[in-house]
Write a protein that holds these residues in place. Structure first.
Motif, PDB file in Angstrom:
ATOM      1  N   MET A 191      42.400  70.802 -20.765  1.00 59.18           N
ATOM      2  CA  MET A 191      43.251  69.872 -20.160  1.00 59.18           C
ATOM      3  C   MET A 191      44.629  70.277 -20.201  1.00 59.18           C
ATOM      4  O   MET A 191      45.438  70.574 -19.345  1.00 59.18           O
ATOM      5  CB  MET A 191      43.024  68.495 -20.674  1.00 59.18           C
ATOM      6  CG  MET A 191      41.660  67.951 -20.485  1.00 59.18           C
ATOM      7  SD  MET A 191      41.431  67.744 -18.589  1.00 59.18           S
ATOM      8  CE  MET A 191      39.861  66.918 -18.698  1.00 59.18           C
ATOM      9  N   SER A 192      45.035  70.614 -21.572  1.00 57.59           N
ATOM     10  CA  SER A 192      46.331  70.911 -21.878  1.00 57.59           C
ATOM     11  C   SER A 192      46.908  71.997 -21.281  1.00 57.59           C
ATOM     12  O   SER A 192      47.993  72.334 -20.790  1.00 57.59           O
ATOM     13  CB  SER A 192      46.890  70.889 -23.326  1.00 57.59           C
ATOM     14  OG  SER A 192      46.074  71.844 -23.955  1.00 57.59           O
ATOM     15  N   THR A 193      45.904  73.091 -21.029  1.00 59.00           N
ATOM     16  CA  THR A 193      46.276  74.378 -20.295  1.00 59.00           C
ATOM     17  C   THR A 193      46.524  74.177 -18.839  1.00 59.00           C
ATOM     18  O   THR A 193      47.580  74.699 -18.314  1.00 59.00           O
ATOM     19  CB  THR A 193      45.066  75.374 -20.543  1.00 59.00           C
ATOM     20  OG1 THR A 193      43.951  74.591 -20.034  1.00 59.00           O
ATOM     21  CG2 THR A 193      44.851  75.810 -21.891  1.00 59.00           C
ATOM     22  N   ALA A 224      46.310  64.366 -16.318  1.00 61.19           N
ATOM     23  CA  ALA A 224      44.898  64.395 -16.435  1.00 61.19           C
ATOM     24  C   ALA A 224      44.259  63.054 -16.823  1.00 61.19           C
ATOM     25  O   ALA A 224      43.289  62.854 -17.776  1.00 61.19           O
ATOM     26  CB  ALA A 224      44.455  65.459 -17.259  1.00 61.19           C
ATOM     27  N   ALA A 225      44.709  62.026 -16.038  1.00 63.05           N
ATOM     28  CA  ALA A 225      44.366  60.521 -16.611  1.00 63.05           C
ATOM     29  C   ALA A 225      42.756  60.302 -15.938  1.00 63.05           C
ATOM     30  O   ALA A 225      42.957  60.637 -14.683  1.00 63.05           O
ATOM     31  CB  ALA A 225      45.269  59.563 -16.285  1.00 63.05           C
ATOM     32  N   ARG A 226      42.104  59.804 -16.658  1.00 61.14           N
ATOM     33  CA  ARG A 226      40.920  59.430 -15.808  1.00 61.14           C
ATOM     34  C   ARG A 226      40.863  57.954 -15.520  1.00 61.14           C
ATOM     35  O   ARG A 226      40.467  57.142 -16.112  1.00 61.14           O
ATOM     36  CB  ARG A 226      39.821  59.568 -17.033  1.00 61.14           C
ATOM     37  CG  ARG A 226      39.516  60.981 -17.326  1.00 61.14           C
ATOM     38  CD  ARG A 226      38.238  61.088 -18.414  1.00 61.14           C
ATOM     39  NE  ARG A 226      38.206  62.332 -18.814  1.00 61.14           N
ATOM     40  CZ  ARG A 226      37.211  62.575 -19.612  1.00 61.14           C
ATOM     41  NH1 ARG A 226      36.018  61.504 -19.883  1.00 61.14           N
ATOM     42  NH2 ARG A 226      36.718  63.794 -20.135  1.00 61.14           N
ATOM     43  N   VAL A 227      40.936  57.817 -14.191  1.00 58.17           N
ATOM     44  CA  VAL A 227      40.938  56.514 -13.604  1.00 58.17           C
ATOM     45  C   VAL A 227      39.886  56.677 -12.437  1.00 58.17           C
ATOM     46  O   VAL A 227      39.809  57.686 -11.589  1.00 58.17           O
ATOM     47  CB  VAL A 227      42.274  56.251 -12.747  1.00 58.17           C
ATOM     48  CG1 VAL A 227      42.332  54.873 -12.427  1.00 58.17           C
ATOM     49  CG2 VAL A 227      43.384  56.085 -13.940  1.00 58.17           C
ATOM     50  N   PRO A 228      38.880  55.679 -12.165  1.00 56.67           N
ATOM     51  CA  PRO A 228      37.608  55.744 -11.317  1.00 56.67           C
ATOM     52  C   PRO A 228      38.321  55.940  -9.976  1.00 56.67           C
ATOM     53  O   PRO A 228      37.729  56.475  -9.045  1.00 56.67           O
ATOM     54  CB  PRO A 228      37.069  54.578 -11.617  1.00 56.67           C
ATOM     55  CG  PRO A 228      37.793  53.776 -12.481  1.00 56.67           C
ATOM     56  CD  PRO A 228      38.801  54.526 -13.287  1.00 56.67           C
ATOM     57  N   GLY A 284      34.181  62.474  -0.717  1.00 54.51           N
ATOM     58  CA  GLY A 284      34.889  61.637  -1.667  1.00 54.51           C
ATOM     59  C   GLY A 284      35.665  62.767  -2.327  1.00 54.51           C
ATOM     60  O   GLY A 284      35.810  63.934  -2.349  1.00 54.51           O
ATOM     61  N   ARG A 285      36.966  62.163  -2.899  1.00 58.53           N
ATOM     62  CA  ARG A 285      37.824  62.841  -3.743  1.00 58.53           C
ATOM     63  C   ARG A 285      37.622  62.460  -5.070  1.00 58.53           C
ATOM     64  O   ARG A 285      37.553  61.286  -5.573  1.00 58.53           O
ATOM     65  CB  ARG A 285      39.248  62.395  -3.354  1.00 58.53           C
ATOM     66  CG  ARG A 285      40.202  62.861  -4.648  1.00 58.53           C
ATOM     67  CD  ARG A 285      41.720  62.683  -4.137  1.00 58.53           C
ATOM     68  NE  ARG A 285      42.468  63.360  -4.706  1.00 58.53           N
ATOM     69  CZ  ARG A 285      43.612  64.049  -4.485  1.00 58.53           C
ATOM     70  NH1 ARG A 285      44.128  63.850  -3.119  1.00 58.53           N
ATOM     71  NH2 ARG A 285      44.483  64.714  -5.205  1.00 58.53           N
ATOM     72  N   ALA A 286      37.185  63.475  -6.177  1.00 59.45           N
ATOM     73  CA  ALA A 286      37.003  63.036  -7.340  1.00 59.45           C
ATOM     74  C   ALA A 286      38.236  62.713  -8.180  1.00 59.45           C
ATOM     75  O   ALA A 286      39.230  62.815  -7.786  1.00 59.45           O
ATOM     76  CB  ALA A 286      36.509  64.424  -8.248  1.00 59.45           C
ATOM     77  N   ALA A 287      38.082  61.949  -9.121  1.00 65.60           N
ATOM     78  CA  ALA A 287      39.093  61.594  -9.954  1.00 65.60           C
ATOM     79  C   ALA A 287      39.999  62.862 -10.422  1.00 65.60           C
ATOM     80  O   ALA A 287      39.415  64.021 -10.621  1.00 65.60           O
ATOM     81  CB  ALA A 287      38.643  60.707 -11.141  1.00 65.60           C
ATOM     82  N   PRO A 288      41.245  62.459 -10.736  1.00 67.38           N
ATOM     83  CA  PRO A 288      42.191  63.688 -11.124  1.00 67.38           C
ATOM     84  C   PRO A 288      41.621  64.337 -12.490  1.00 67.38           C
ATOM     85  O   PRO A 288      41.105  63.445 -13.173  1.00 67.38           O
ATOM     86  CB  PRO A 288      43.680  62.794 -11.450  1.00 67.38           C
ATOM     87  CG  PRO A 288      43.300  61.263 -10.725  1.00 67.38           C
ATOM     88  CD  PRO A 288      41.910  61.122 -10.733  1.00 67.38           C
ATOM     89  N   GLY A 289      41.903  65.312 -12.313  1.00 70.37           N
ATOM     90  CA  GLY A 289      41.535  65.978 -13.909  1.00 70.37           C
ATOM     91  C   GLY A 289      40.155  66.570 -13.834  1.00 70.37           C
ATOM     92  O   GLY A 289      39.461  67.105 -14.754  1.00 70.37           O
TER      93      GLY A 289
END
Lengths: 276, 429
Positions: free
Chosen positions: A1-3, A153-157, B30-35
């Motif tokens: 992620m940090s990369t 890189a925040a995980r939000v649905p 769909g667009r997947a979640a960021p990251g």
């Protein structure tokens, strides 16, 4: 992620023309001689604080040490009795939250100041919506929201779920993303992990690292020592309103910091441990 | 505020690393979640639902309406007759206009208990001004609505400056307005409006010509389709997930079919009343304001969390003030329309159950009592539910007592659903 984050990175000091390039040690923002009293109680006494780009400064201290007062001063909510802030070599006063934001200090308060019924995009742009003619430009805002969140890189649905449906860590991510929307130099986080469980704390700490890696200065106000040790580059200790130590996080032991917080002198600390 | 002009950290990420490739293809992929997290599946579930479609929203109310219609139809086959439905639309319009104002006040987390009294006062002002004082009708109507707005301004001032709870202020306002209404009406206590005045004709006798009605229905459907389609193009251009062409076509088609069918059915009888069309127009405009303008956003933000809204820089006092004023102005307008519909204003106008019906309709329609959640369309749905119940029970020859009880139970149900969904939302926290 940090990369990933490092991949697309150019920090504010690179844009600040020479500020960072000339000397990486130059602080982006410094507080000079900040003092404040609530009546007879001296909450802050002659506090100096330097924040560099690409650095996490942890501010630690016991309850009543002056941490919240410092946060309020930095965010412009509280105008201190004395002291000023130096930004790009110029001395100014943080007279209001608006001025603080203009100078590039964004604060995420402990309560996050989100609206639970509004969705992620609406919260990110709360009070600073993008418009297209008289109507809101939902498309531009949504695109910007994805971009900000993917940087962290925040995980939000989804960016269209109400914030009330998100976890504590995700809310923190939204609040941080919103603070970054104002293009700050320094991000002040007030107890970001206080109400979170183990997993979410780890998530928020990774977020803090990512924000730092993107070139921002981060002031992390906390009293959770493990969190501080996990992410901080520098630890500043407040005790009864005064600075009581400025430590390099990598070269300082837990005991030394605790000693500075409680006021036991660092030299005595190991002896007491041997006694015990 | 402009998007990320210089000065701040450069934030354009290398998108290919953070967003899985090939996601914004055709047909609402769909667009997947960021990251590139594992939430891809979730994200896909939301794709094609740009906004507003994620919540249960108005589905329970629509379901309740269908059940009500089927039950009443089973007992009395006149219930779904076009004659009865035309009556229903006209009854719903007057209540609905008042309810629309209540929705606005509920959205900021406040309440106005005086809407019935304000509507009664407005009706009295119109009748006295026009019939007794000889004002032009438009002036009388304008005066009544302005008076309503002034009452709201008073509430807003007391609330924002002095911090008096809104339910107490408006309860006091209710008493004052009832008193004023009796005063204004004077000794007779009842004034008839002439049948040939445009207000009475507008609210009783004017119906859209069939051709106009069909044209409007088609226009709405086409407008919807075009909006969705241009929205899709903009979203695709911005590399966001977008509804598929098929989905847009199907939705537009269904909407067109539904609108034309309803228009056709109502046209079997008198058709679509001008007042009902006016009501729908008001709701549509309010909906646009609420969803797509900064004011609307501020209303929902204030209702959701005042402290956060204030920190975000909204002029919170002005938001409250605008909602209180809009509410009472709409209540006054509703009163004017009901005076037109009855061709009279008397001491009972806006009395008895008008108040509670209008507030209950807003909640039944799906606007939360706790602020922040709701939609202008809940005024339409709520008014339909309330008047379906009353019309159905009347057709069954059941008297008002039963009607009150049934409406009360439905209201209790709606508030319970509201409270439960609120609790679930806070439990997640």
């Amino acid at each position: 992620m940090s990369t990933q984050a490092r991949g697309g990175l150019t920090g504010p000091h690179d844009l600040g023309d020479g500020l960072g390039a000339a000397g990486g040690d130059e602080p982006v923002i410094s507080l000079r001689g900040v003092s404040h009293s609530y009546g007879a109680v001296r909450a802050l006494v002659d506090v100096d604080l330097d924040v560099h780009a690409r650095e996490v400064v942890a501010v630690v201290g016991d309850n009543g040490a002056g941490k919240s007062t410092l946060v309020n001063v930095m965010s412009g909510v509280l105008v201190p009795d004395a002291g000023e802030v130096v930004v790009e070599g110029r001395e100014t006063q943080l007279r209001s939250p608006g001025v603080a934001r203009q100078l590039g200090i964004a604060t995420v308060f402990q309560d996050l100041a989100l609206c639970e019924d509004l969705d992620v995009v609406e919260n990110l742009f709360l009070g600073q919506e993008l418009r297209r003619g008289p109507l809101l430009d939902e498309v531009a805002m949504e695109r910007e929201a994805w971009r900000l969140l993917s940087q962290l890189a925040a995980r939000v649905p989804s960016v269209r779920v109400p914030v009330g449906d998100l976890s504590g860590g995700q809310r923190q991510a939204v609040a941080i993303a919103r603070a970054l929307l104002g293009e700050p130099r320094v991000l002040v986080l007030d107890e970001p992990t206080a109400a979170l469980g183990v997993t979410q704390t780890a998530e928020v700490l990774r977020l803090v690292e990512r924000v730092r890696d993107r070139g921002y200065g981060v002031v992390l106000v906390s009293h959770t020592m493990p969190d501080v040790q996990a992410v901080a580059d520098r630890v500043v200790v407040l005790r009864r309103g005064r600075l009581n130590g400025d430590f390099d996080a990598d070269r300082t032991s837990y005991e030394e910091i605790i000693a500075a917080i409680t006021g036991a002198s660092p030299a005595r600390r190991p002896r007491r441990q041997e006694d015990a | 505020m402009s998007t990320r002009a210089g000065g701040g950290p450069e934030v354009s990420t290398d998108r290919s690393t953070t967003v899985p490739g090939g996601v914004r293809g055709v047909g609402g992929a769909g667009r997947a979640a960021p990251g590139g997290s594992s939430r891809g599946a979730d994200a896909r579930a939301w794709a094609g639902a740009p906004w507003r479609e994620r919540e249960l929203g108005s589905l329970p109310v629509v379901g309740a309406l269908v059940v009500l219609a089927l039950v009443f139809q089973a007992f009395n086959s006149n219930f779904l007759s076009s004659d009865n439905l035309v009556n229903l639309t006209l009854q719903s319009a007057t209540t609905g206009v008042i309810t629309l104002g209540v929705v606005l006040v509920l959205l900021v987390g406040q309440i106005d208990l005086s809407v019935g009294a304000v509507s009664g006062l407005a009706a009295a002002v119109v009748a006295v001004g026009f019939v007794q004082e000889g004002w032009p009708l438009w002036a009388a109507v304008l005066a009544a609505v302005a008076l309503g707005a002034a009452v709201g301004a008073g509430y807003g001032w007391l609330f924002t400056r002095l911090g008096v709870p809104s339910f107490v202020i408006t309860l006091a306002g209710l008493l004052v307005c009832v008193g004023l209404q009796v005063r204004v009406l004077g000794a007779t206590g009842s004034i008839n409006l002439p049948y040939e005045s445009w207000l009475v004709r507008f609210s009783q006798q004017v119906f859209l010509a069939p051709a106009t009605a069909y044209a409007l229905a088609a226009l709405v459907a086409v407008g919807y389709g075009v909006t969705r389609w241009t929205g899709r193009r903009r979203r695709l251009a911005a590399e966001l997930s977008a509804p598929g062409l098929v989905s847009i076509a199907v939705r537009t088609g269904l909407l067109a079919a539904a609108l034309l069918l309803v228009t056709w059915y109502l046209n079997q009888n008198r058709g679509i009343g001008a007042m009902f069309a006016f009501f729908l127009l008001l709701v549509g405009m309010t909906d646009l304001l609420l969803r797509r303008t900064r004011w609307g956003r501020s209303v929902r933000a204030v209702g959701s969390n005042v402290v956060s809204a204030r920190r975000a820089g909204y002029a919170v006092r002005r938001v409250y003030m605008s909602c209180f004023m809009a509410c009472t102005a709409l209540a006054a307008l509703g009163g004017v329309l009901s005076a037109g519909r009855l061709a009279a204003a008397n001491q009972g106008t806006g009395g008895s159950d008008t108040n509670l019906t209008a507030i209950a309709a807003a909640v039944i329609g799906g606007t939360s009592l706790f602020g922040g959640r709701g939609s202008a369309w809940s005024a339409v749905l709520g008014a339909f539910v309330i008047h379906s119940i009353s019309s159905g029970l009347t057709l069954l020859n059941l008297d008002a007592s039963i009607r009150y009880i049934v409406t009360g139970v439905v209201l209790a149900l709606a508030v319970t659903i509201d409270a439960l969904s609120r609790r679930r939302a806070t439990a997640v926290r």
